[in-house]
Scaffold this active site. Sequence first.
Site, short mmCIF file in Angstrom:
data_model
loop_
_atom_site.label_atom_id
_atom_site.label_comp_id
_atom_site.label_asym_id
_atom_site.label_seq_id
_atom_site.Cartn_x
_atom_site.Cartn_y
_atom_site.Cartn_z
N TYR A 142 0.73 -0.98 -0.07
CA TYR A 142 -0.12 0.24 -0.01
C TYR A 142 0.67 0.97 0.24
CZ TYR A 142 -3.60 3.64 1.85
OH TYR A 142 -4.44 4.59 1.67
N ASP A 237 9.71 3.12 -0.38
CA ASP A 237 8.14 3.31 0.69
C ASP A 237 8.47 3.72 1.94
OD1 ASP A 237 6.33 4.83 1.85
OD2 ASP A 237 4.68 3.93 0.28
N LYS A 265 4.16 10.02 8.46
CA LYS A 265 3.49 10.96 9.65
C LYS A 265 4.88 10.46 10.99
CE LYS A 265 1.07 6.37 9.23
NZ LYS A 265 -0.05 6.53 8.09
N1 HOZ Z 1 -3.78 3.55 6.15
C1 HOZ Z 1 -3.63 3.27 7.39
C2 HOZ Z 1 -3.19 1.89 7.90
N2 HOZ Z 1 -2.11 1.44 6.81
C3 HOZ Z 1 -4.83 3.81 8.46
C4 HOZ Z 1 -4.96 5.17 8.47
C5 HOZ Z 1 -6.28 6.03 9.57
O1 HOZ Z 1 -7.60 5.24 9.09
O2 HOZ Z 1 -5.58 6.55 10.20
#
Ligand code: HOZ
Length: 428
Positions: A142, A237, A265
Amino acid sequence: MDTSEKMFEQACRVMPGGVNSPVRAYRAVGMTPRFIRGAKGAYITDVDGVEYIDYVGSWGPMILGHAHPRVLDAVAEVMQHGLSFGAPTGLETQLAELVVSMVPHIEMVRMVNSGTEAVMSAVRLARGATGRDKIIKFEGCYHGHSDSMLVKAGSGALTQGRPDSAGVPASIAENTLTATYNDLDSVEQLLAANRDEVAAVIVEPVAANMGVVPPAEGFLQGLRDLCDKYEALLIFDEVITGFRLARGGAQEYFGVRADLVTFGKIIGGGMPVGAFAGSRALMEQVAPTGPVYQAGTLSGNPVAMAAGLAQLTMLKENPDIYPQIEADAAWLAKQLRGLEETYHLGCTVNQIGSLLSVFFTEQPVTNYAGAKSSDTDKYAAYFRAMLGKKIYLAPAQFEAMFVGAAHTKQDLQATVDAAEAVMKAWKA
Ligand code: HOZ
């Protein structure tokens, strides 16, 4: 009805699924999401005042624990001078210098606001720099939700059973080729069949959005060699692995060089930040020095920069954190494997660095097919039972468990005790 349930009902009236990001809707685990009042250190507290040991850590950035006083102080200080200027500040240069000093093989950084934005921009840069359109990604990896990356994607897309999103034009998706994680032959076949057309191979150096799947020995170096052979760029990534596997991320941990690296983040200490980085020659292709356009009013936001500076400075000053959190995660994985040996529930535990996953499958999980063999209903039951014992795990099988420096030995032991109680009850 508890307070979270009431708040969720209200949220569902004005937001799709009651949330702003799908995984947190708890659909995969068949319950109502916990609404959060706050978090401190390794603990997160819901609106009913129930405190949990947190292994989500805001999906990674809370490597030092929630609400770290040095991060909060830095934010409080900088806030006094204003929240956003849409103009340069010295904080951006300081954070860029710090990132360059910690991560091998990069010379320049561009700050953005999220991992999605970082990847979207790095892919554009790779295309602009090579003059090629195609990208190779891996099934189950992802890379955020930009159009090019929502092809056989992991995380929430995989959890929802829709790894290829509606709304992505076929003309865009056809430029994204997918290979099998940990299978170099599948990559070489695509590179050979699309000679001189592939701009980049993008990979999560540790796949962590189909659950945690470590790279096999030689896989990442093999990608490096293939990219050199076919003159494609290699993009790591590192939204999850950056500053987590090691101070220099996966490039340091595995000793493999990438051409472009994306961060998320974690470099904002929990504030909305992302970045992409690479050599001077590549990065100077980005506007305004080069022809690849990328921009953003909130990019390099002073509050986010201050939080990131505080967190990354602590990580730079305290390298001992890395062996400690890795040892803690390895201990946890060993205990969980021990429980599997005792109770035979049919699970496989993957761990690398401070990342781990319990998959409800007896097969080794080395790629997407292995991850997909998991019994997601069993994971959902495990999640609910663990939450009942005040252990806050990711609400989906295809995510990671994050161990951080704030977790104490007692927290880890309490987690193993909870897992044992759950497994024992299932067996009975
Ligand atoms: N796509 C995020 C997990 N790999 C989740 C992000 C969220 O819901 O804060």
